[in-house]
Design an enzyme around this catalytic site. Structure first.
Site, PDB file in Angstrom:
ATOM      1  N   ARG A  16      21.936   5.065  23.617  1.00  0.00           N
ATOM      2  CA  ARG A  16      21.465   5.295  22.256  1.00  0.00           C
ATOM      3  C   ARG A  16      22.669   5.771  21.441  1.00  0.00           C
ATOM      4  O   ARG A  16      23.372   6.704  21.857  1.00  0.00           O
ATOM      5  CB  ARG A  16      20.382   6.368  22.258  1.00  0.00           C
TER       6      ARG A  16
ATOM      7  N   ASP B 238      19.133  13.018  26.157  1.00  0.00           N
ATOM      8  CA  ASP B 238      19.680  13.298  24.825  1.00  0.00           C
ATOM      9  C   ASP B 238      21.092  13.864  24.950  1.00  0.00           C
ATOM     10  O   ASP B 238      21.466  14.404  25.989  1.00  0.00           O
ATOM     11  CB  ASP B 238      18.832  14.361  24.108  1.00  0.00           C
TER      12      ASP B 238
HETATM   13  C1  LIG Z   1      15.742   8.373  17.788  1.00  0.00           C
HETATM   14  C2  LIG Z   1      16.813   9.376  17.492  1.00  0.00           C
HETATM   15  C3  LIG Z   1      17.344  10.125  18.519  1.00  0.00           C
HETATM   16  C4  LIG Z   1      18.346  11.060  18.268  1.00  0.00           C
HETATM   17  N1  LIG Z   1      18.936  11.719  19.312  1.00  0.00           N
HETATM   18  C5  LIG Z   1      19.994  12.516  19.093  1.00  0.00           C
HETATM   19  C6  LIG Z   1      20.715  13.108  20.157  1.00  0.00           C
HETATM   20  O1  LIG Z   1      20.394  12.914  21.340  1.00  0.00           O
HETATM   21  N2  LIG Z   1      21.772  13.908  19.855  1.00  0.00           N
HETATM   22  C7  LIG Z   1      22.168  14.125  18.561  1.00  0.00           C
HETATM   23  O2  LIG Z   1      23.165  14.831  18.349  1.00  0.00           O
HETATM   24  N3  LIG Z   1      21.494  13.574  17.531  1.00  0.00           N
HETATM   25  C8  LIG Z   1      20.421  12.786  17.766  1.00  0.00           C
HETATM   26  N4  LIG Z   1      19.759  12.213  16.692  1.00  0.00           N
HETATM   27  C9  LIG Z   1      20.039  12.672  15.310  1.00  0.00           C
HETATM   28  C10 LIG Z   1      21.202  11.960  14.683  1.00  0.00           C
HETATM   29  O3  LIG Z   1      22.403  12.402  15.281  1.00  0.00           O
HETATM   30  C11 LIG Z   1      21.277  12.219  13.172  1.00  0.00           C
HETATM   31  O4  LIG Z   1      21.409  13.587  12.942  1.00  0.00           O
HETATM   32  C12 LIG Z   1      20.056  11.719  12.397  1.00  0.00           C
HETATM   33  O5  LIG Z   1      19.587  10.517  12.890  1.00  0.00           O
HETATM   34  C13 LIG Z   1      20.390  11.527  10.905  1.00  0.00           C
HETATM   35  O6  LIG Z   1      21.379  10.577  10.757  1.00  0.00           O
HETATM   36  P1  LIG Z   1      21.140   9.055  10.288  1.00  0.00           P
HETATM   37  O7  LIG Z   1      21.819   8.194  11.304  1.00  0.00           O
HETATM   38  O8  LIG Z   1      19.720   8.769  10.107  1.00  0.00           O
HETATM   39  O9  LIG Z   1      21.985   8.875   8.980  1.00  0.00           O
HETATM   40  P2  LIG Z   1      22.086   9.726   7.640  1.00  0.00           P
HETATM   41  O10 LIG Z   1      23.249   9.140   6.917  1.00  0.00           O
HETATM   42  O11 LIG Z   1      22.074  11.186   7.932  1.00  0.00           O
HETATM   43  O12 LIG Z   1      20.743   9.355   6.906  1.00  0.00           O
HETATM   44  C14 LIG Z   1      20.466   8.074   6.353  1.00  0.00           C
HETATM   45  C15 LIG Z   1      19.198   8.169   5.546  1.00  0.00           C
HETATM   46  O13 LIG Z   1      18.084   8.416   6.409  1.00  0.00           O
HETATM   47  C16 LIG Z   1      17.186   9.356   5.849  1.00  0.00           C
HETATM   48  N5  LIG Z   1      17.160  10.556   6.714  1.00  0.00           N
HETATM   49  C17 LIG Z   1      18.005  10.887   7.721  1.00  0.00           C
HETATM   50  N6  LIG Z   1      17.622  12.026   8.332  1.00  0.00           N
HETATM   51  C18 LIG Z   1      16.515  12.434   7.681  1.00  0.00           C
HETATM   52  C19 LIG Z   1      15.628  13.544   7.840  1.00  0.00           C
HETATM   53  N7  LIG Z   1      15.816  14.477   8.774  1.00  0.00           N
HETATM   54  N8  LIG Z   1      14.573  13.644   6.984  1.00  0.00           N
HETATM   55  C20 LIG Z   1      14.352  12.720   6.028  1.00  0.00           C
HETATM   56  N9  LIG Z   1      15.153  11.640   5.839  1.00  0.00           N
HETATM   57  C21 LIG Z   1      16.210  11.501   6.645  1.00  0.00           C
HETATM   58  C22 LIG Z   1      17.696   9.660   4.480  1.00  0.00           C
HETATM   59  O14 LIG Z   1      17.073   8.763   3.597  1.00  0.00           O
HETATM   60  C23 LIG Z   1      19.172   9.358   4.575  1.00  0.00           C
HETATM   61  O15 LIG Z   1      19.729   9.016   3.341  1.00  0.00           O
HETATM   62  C24 LIG Z   1      18.782  11.261  16.936  1.00  0.00           C
HETATM   63  C25 LIG Z   1      18.266  10.480  15.908  1.00  0.00           C
HETATM   64  C26 LIG Z   1      17.299   9.546  16.161  1.00  0.00           C
HETATM   65  C27 LIG Z   1      16.800   8.699  15.038  1.00  0.00           C
END
Ligand SMILES: Cc1cc2nc3c(=O)[nH]c(=O)nc-3n(C[C@H](O)[C@H](O)[C@H](O)COP(=O)(O)OP(=O)(O)OC[C@H]3O[C@@H](n4cnc5c(N)ncnc54)[C@H](O)[C@@H]3O)c2cc1C
Length: 305
Positions: free
Chosen positions: A182, A131
């Site tokens: 990722r 991560d």
């Molecule tokens: C598999 C995976 C691994 C990850 N690993 C890391 C990492 O190693 N380091 C790091 O900094 N970040 C990591 N993240 C988190 C990432 O950086 C974002 O903070 C997170 O994915 C929310 O952003 P989004 O791309 O979904 O887009 P956004 O624009 O934030 O969300 C898009 C839509 O998704 C839905 N959504 C998003 N988050 C949520 C939530 N928590 N609860 C409910 N609905 C939600 C909502 O409907 C929102 O409108 C990871 C995320 C995923 C999916």
């Protein structure tokens, strides 16, 4: 960045808040995002997801370990986890944080610990994703990833965050390794000197990274719940003749479950990141910060008792 997001991420550091949430939070809401507090409780959750056609990864939650002996206990727990995944025949790989393995103490310690786990994962036919954490760890994390690849480990991947200005350069430097990457937007509180403060810029950077990574030789894990980005990736790959074996979608356990299954039905590989463990506090706070409406979900559970 929304003020509420910053507020939640800043409040995450308060010990009083931690005590309160740790006491009531699992029942109230953490169970939505975390598979359980033990490996035994996570295994049936992972199996059920696999049965629905979803790939999974799992993480023993924890980060920022400051004691070397504790990092050895974390390594032992991950070895046990990898053996259990093999014994149970799960389609589950491992995602871990280098600060859980000692990165905040000493880079060499984290390097040795993760190398041992990547080696053990190879011996049971599994894969380890490292991560990405706060910006102060990006250089050392990418150095460790590069050293693992250069010493012959192929079953390891890294993460890049589109909110950081530096990431496009990082990606260009990694592409010659045919990396398994990722792509995420980024989950931590970062200053505007190094990270885009506005969502639209974070999203635009994500598109650029996505296109560059898919156009390279490696494997791209598109880790977002953002449907616009997901559909963009699908049409970009289709238009360029990029095989569906060169990428997968990744989402979080408890977030957009229906979208996960829709993508499986459309023939795409989808992995659900499904962590477990008693140290779920910081993970939960990041999930709340991403979507402050989740705080209401928690409060509703509190009122319902
Ligand atoms: C598999 C995976 C691994 C990850 N690993 C890391 C990492 O190693 N380091 C790091 O900094 N970040 C990591 N993240 C988190 C990432 O950086 C974002 O903070 C997170 O994915 C929310 O952003 P989004 O791309 O979904 O887009 P956004 O624009 O934030 O969300 C898009 C839509 O998704 C839905 N959504 C998003 N988050 C949520 C939530 N928590 N609860 C409910 N609905 C939600 C909502 O409907 C929102 O409108 C990871 C995320 C995923 C999916």
């Amino acid at each position: 960045m929304s003020a509420l997001r910053s507020l939640i991420l800043a409040a995450a550091d308060s010990p009083r808040m931690q005590r309160f949430v740790q006491k009531y939070g699992f029942k109230l809401g953490a169970a939505r995002f975390v598979a359980g507090e033990t490996l035994d409780s996570a295994v049936p959750v992972l199996r059920r997801l696999n049965e629905q056609g979803l790939l999974t990864n799992t993480t023993l939650l924890g980060e920022g370990v400051r004691d070397e002996a504790e990092t050895r206990a974390v390594v032992a727990a991950y070895r046990e986890l990898l053996d259990r995944v093999q014994a149970e025949g799960l389609r589950t790989n491992v995602a871990l944080k280098l600060t859980h393995l000692g990165l905040s103490i000493d880079e060499e310690l984290a390097q040795r610990n993760v190398a041992e786990l990547v080696g053990h994962a190879a011996s049971v036919g599994n894969f380890v994703r490292i991560d990405m954490e706060e910006s102060r760890h990006v250089d050392s994390t990418l150095r460790i990833y590069r050293r693992l690849r250069e010493s012959g480990h192929a079953n390891v991947g890294a993460v890049l965050q589109s909110y950081l200005f530096r990431t496009e350069t990082d990606l260009a430097e990694l592409l010659p390794l045919a990396p398994n990457l990722r792509l995420v937007k980024g989950a931590y509180l970062e200053p505007p000197e190094i990270a885009y403060p506005h969502k639209r810029d974070v999203d635009a950077a994500y598109v650029r990274l996505l296109e560059a990574s898919l156009s390279g030789e490696g494997f791209t894990a598109i880790a977002t719940h953002d449907e616009t980005l997901i559909e963009h990736a699908i049409s970009f790959a289709r238009d360029r003749g990029i095989s569906t074996e060169r990428f997968q979608f990744q989402m979080l356990y408890g977030v957009r479950s229906r979208l996960q299954l829709d993508l499986v039905r459309r023939g795409f590989a989808v992995l659900v990141a499904t962590p477990y463990g008693p140290e779920w506090y910081r993970y939960l706070m990041r999930r709340l910060a991403e979507r402050p409406a989740n705080v209401l979900f928690l409060l509703r559970n509190l009122v319902r008792g």
